[in-house]
Design a protein around this motif. Structure first.
Motif, PDB file in Angstrom:
ATOM      1  N   GLY A  81       0.634  -1.147   0.009  1.00  0.00           N
ATOM      2  CA  GLY A  81       0.152  -0.013  -0.037  1.00  0.00           C
ATOM      3  C   GLY A  81       0.763   1.283   0.028  1.00  0.00           C
ATOM      4  N   LYS A  82       2.064   1.210  -0.115  1.00  0.00           N
ATOM      5  CA  LYS A  82       3.023   2.176  -0.204  1.00  0.00           C
ATOM      6  C   LYS A  82       2.941   3.252  -1.219  1.00  0.00           C
ATOM      7  N   ILE A  83       2.976   4.536  -1.118  1.00  0.00           N
ATOM      8  CA  ILE A  83       3.123   5.345  -2.424  1.00  0.00           C
ATOM      9  C   ILE A  83       4.411   5.700  -2.662  1.00  0.00           C
ATOM     10  N   SER A  84       4.888   5.608  -4.117  1.00  0.00           N
ATOM     11  CA  SER A  84       6.013   5.809  -4.438  1.00  0.00           C
ATOM     12  C   SER A  84       6.003   6.678  -5.903  1.00  0.00           C
ATOM     13  N   ILE A  85       7.024   7.544  -5.987  1.00  0.00           N
ATOM     14  CA  ILE A  85       7.134   8.516  -7.175  1.00  0.00           C
ATOM     15  C   ILE A  85       8.459   8.250  -7.886  1.00  0.00           C
ATOM     16  N   ALA A  86       8.419   7.664  -9.373  1.00  0.00           N
ATOM     17  CA  ALA A  86       9.835   7.539 -10.073  1.00  0.00           C
ATOM     18  C   ALA A  86       9.814   8.866 -10.969  1.00  0.00           C
ATOM     19  N   ARG A  87      11.043   9.392 -11.102  1.00  0.00           N
ATOM     20  CA  ARG A  87      11.295  10.313 -11.834  1.00  0.00           C
ATOM     21  C   ARG A  87      13.038  10.165 -12.314  1.00  0.00           C
ATOM     22  N   ASN A  88      13.160  10.557 -13.456  1.00  0.00           N
ATOM     23  CA  ASN A  88      14.653  10.472 -14.001  1.00  0.00           C
ATOM     24  C   ASN A  88      15.283   9.181 -13.549  1.00  0.00           C
ATOM     25  N   GLY A  89      14.891   7.963 -13.484  1.00  0.00           N
ATOM     26  CA  GLY A  89      15.331   6.682 -13.194  1.00  0.00           C
ATOM     27  C   GLY A  89      15.397   6.385 -11.861  1.00  0.00           C
ATOM     28  N   THR A 103      11.204   7.374  -5.366  1.00  0.00           N
ATOM     29  CA  THR A 103      10.852   7.983  -3.883  1.00  0.00           C
ATOM     30  C   THR A 103      10.187   7.217  -3.401  1.00  0.00           C
ATOM     31  N   ARG A 104      10.467   6.438  -2.207  1.00  0.00           N
ATOM     32  CA  ARG A 104       8.979   5.700  -1.751  1.00  0.00           C
ATOM     33  C   ARG A 104       8.865   6.296  -0.360  1.00  0.00           C
ATOM     34  N   ASN A 105       7.599   5.587   0.094  1.00  0.00           N
ATOM     35  CA  ASN A 105       6.955   5.620   1.198  1.00  0.00           C
ATOM     36  C   ASN A 105       6.581   7.187   1.483  1.00  0.00           C
ATOM     37  N   LEU A 106       5.844   7.744   0.585  1.00  0.00           N
ATOM     38  CA  LEU A 106       4.967   8.981   0.460  1.00  0.00           C
ATOM     39  C   LEU A 106       3.575   8.961   0.885  1.00  0.00           C
ATOM     40  N   SER A 107       3.443  10.055   1.619  1.00  0.00           N
ATOM     41  CA  SER A 107       1.809  10.364   2.106  1.00  0.00           C
ATOM     42  C   SER A 107       1.002  11.249   1.093  1.00  0.00           C
ATOM     43  N   ARG A 108       0.018  11.110   1.385  1.00  0.00           N
ATOM     44  CA  ARG A 108      -0.835  12.124   0.367  1.00  0.00           C
ATOM     45  C   ARG A 108      -0.376  13.595   0.518  1.00  0.00           C
ATOM     46  N   GLU A 109       0.161  14.003   1.635  1.00  0.00           N
ATOM     47  CA  GLU A 109       0.559  15.404   1.490  1.00  0.00           C
ATOM     48  C   GLU A 109       1.957  15.661   1.007  1.00  0.00           C
ATOM     49  N   SER A 110       3.055  14.745   1.302  1.00  0.00           N
ATOM     50  CA  SER A 110       4.287  14.686   0.757  1.00  0.00           C
ATOM     51  C   SER A 110       4.147  14.620  -0.909  1.00  0.00           C
ATOM     52  N   LEU A 111       3.318  13.647  -1.456  1.00  0.00           N
ATOM     53  CA  LEU A 111       3.027  13.416  -2.815  1.00  0.00           C
ATOM     54  C   LEU A 111       2.661  14.645  -3.623  1.00  0.00           C
ATOM     55  N   ALA A 112       1.688  15.321  -2.816  1.00  0.00           N
ATOM     56  CA  ALA A 112       1.034  16.629  -3.579  1.00  0.00           C
ATOM     57  C   ALA A 112       2.201  17.698  -3.679  1.00  0.00           C
ATOM     58  N   LYS A 113       2.893  17.880  -2.383  1.00  0.00           N
ATOM     59  CA  LYS A 113       3.746  18.871  -2.264  1.00  0.00           C
ATOM     60  C   LYS A 113       4.877  18.513  -3.355  1.00  0.00           C
ATOM     61  N   ALA A 114       5.405  17.114  -3.571  1.00  0.00           N
ATOM     62  CA  ALA A 114       6.520  16.937  -4.731  1.00  0.00           C
ATOM     63  C   ALA A 114       6.054  17.201  -6.042  1.00  0.00           C
ATOM     64  N   LEU A 115       4.902  16.991  -6.255  1.00  0.00           N
ATOM     65  CA  LEU A 115       4.094  16.981  -7.644  1.00  0.00           C
ATOM     66  C   LEU A 115       4.153  18.474  -8.102  1.00  0.00           C
ATOM     67  N   LYS A 116       3.629  19.321  -6.959  1.00  0.00           N
ATOM     68  CA  LYS A 116       3.495  20.866  -7.023  1.00  0.00           C
ATOM     69  C   LYS A 116       4.902  21.570  -7.113  1.00  0.00           C
ATOM     70  N   LYS A 117       5.780  20.917  -6.412  1.00  0.00           N
ATOM     71  CA  LYS A 117       7.155  21.296  -6.544  1.00  0.00           C
ATOM     72  C   LYS A 117       8.099  21.354  -8.138  1.00  0.00           C
ATOM     73  N   ILE A 118       7.321  20.237  -8.530  1.00  0.00           N
ATOM     74  CA  ILE A 118       8.004  19.784 -10.222  1.00  0.00           C
ATOM     75  C   ILE A 118       7.288  20.908 -11.041  1.00  0.00           C
ATOM     76  N   VAL A 119       5.939  21.086 -10.968  1.00  0.00           N
ATOM     77  CA  VAL A 119       5.144  21.774 -11.570  1.00  0.00           C
ATOM     78  C   VAL A 119       5.586  23.414 -11.467  1.00  0.00           C
ATOM     79  N   SER A 120       6.007  23.920 -10.325  1.00  0.00           N
ATOM     80  CA  SER A 120       6.420  25.195 -10.074  1.00  0.00           C
ATOM     81  C   SER A 120       7.521  25.599 -10.867  1.00  0.00           C
ATOM     82  N   ARG A 121       8.587  24.340 -10.894  1.00  0.00           N
ATOM     83  CA  ARG A 121       9.732  24.674 -11.486  1.00  0.00           C
ATOM     84  C   ARG A 121       9.658  24.947 -13.047  1.00  0.00           C
TER      85      ARG A 121
END
Length: 280
Positions: free
Chosen positions: A234-242, A245-263
């Protein structure tokens, strides 16, 4: 004294009807070839080849003999390397040419406004959290600058607005589309049930399943962002550039995605400023 328009008229007078037809046919062929490859990684290959040719002819013109010799040899070997390395893409291109019909070019309009992107990120984060709690496996791809047309074609077309409820329904176990990946472009779910390339990296942890390996595999060959929900843990992970990043929560996932979009938005704003000053 002849004007510029007089020279143009003389040029067209010298052309035969067969020459005009020849030029038009070649133009149409190039147009449709560009449309066929623009949704694939092959477009990046074409850009690289064009750049290599430009540097080659510049080195020839500037009499940079050593550079010209190296590039000439590299281009000869590169012709065979391209066929071997990009065999799947070339095969896919030829298959698409065989299936091609006039007017069959699909161009999805992506709404990339800040409001819509924020809504998409929130929907993905909510869906990921709900599926994580229920231990429902999921694979969600966010297309970036690299077109994912060759992977989109392996799934079922949806072209639906992104919502958390729709994402959760797609990945319900034992449904037709739950094993594949969802591909999102802008604020739209373009396809579901897509097949992604697995990573060839043998140094990954043995507890990573097929979904994680597919996520890493796609992120190695494109700039896509891939969100994974593990069916086992049930763990959430995000893959980017090979990398994963594992063990994300809803908040940390949203924060990571918004950071990428803002850049990405900051980079686009810099380009807009440059274009503005040039136009003044």
């Amino acid at each position: 004294m002849d004007t510029f328009f007089d020279y143009i008229l003389k040029f067209f007078h010298l052309l035969r009807i067969s020459d005009i037809i020849d030029i038009l046919i070649v133009a149409v062929i190039f147009y449709y070839l560009i449309n066929l490859i623009r949704e694939t990684r092959a477009m990046q290959l074409v850009k690289g080849i064009v750049f290599l040719f430009v540097v080659f002819f510049l080195s020839q013109w500037l009499k940079l003999n050593a550079l010209n010799f190296i590039l000439g040899g590299a281009m000869q070997i590169g012709a065979f390397a391209v066929i071997v390395i990009f065999q799947p893409e070339l095969r896919n291109l030829l298959e698409r040419m065989g299936r091609f019909k006039v007017g069959n070019i699909i161009d999805f309009a992506a709404d990339n406004s800040e409001e819509n992107i924020s809504r998409v990120i929130d929907s993905i984060s909510i869906a990921a959290e709900n599926m994580s709690k229920s231990k429902i496996g999921a694979l969600i791809v966010l297309e970036q600058s690299t077109p994912l047309g060759e992977f989109i074609s392996t799934g079922t077309m949806l072209d639906a607005n992104v919502s958390s409820s729709l994402l959760e329904n797609i990945f319900v176990p034992n449904t037709p589309l739950h094993d594949g990946a969802v591909i999102i472009r802008g604020s739209k779910i373009i396809t579901a049930g897509c097949l992604l390339p697995l990573t060839a990296n043998n140094n990954l942890s043995h507890d990573l399943g097929t979904r994680h390996r597919a996520a890493i595999g796609l992120s190695e060959v494109t700039d896509a962002i891939v969100i994974v929900v593990s069916e086992e843990t049930g763990k959430i992970s995000i893959a980017r550039n090979g990398s994963l990043t594992r063990n994300l929560s809803r908040e940390s996932l949203a924060k990571a995605l918004k950071k990428i979009v803002s850049r990405k938005n900051e980079a686009n704003q810099k380009i807009d400023k440059i274009m503005f000053w040039r136009s003044k």
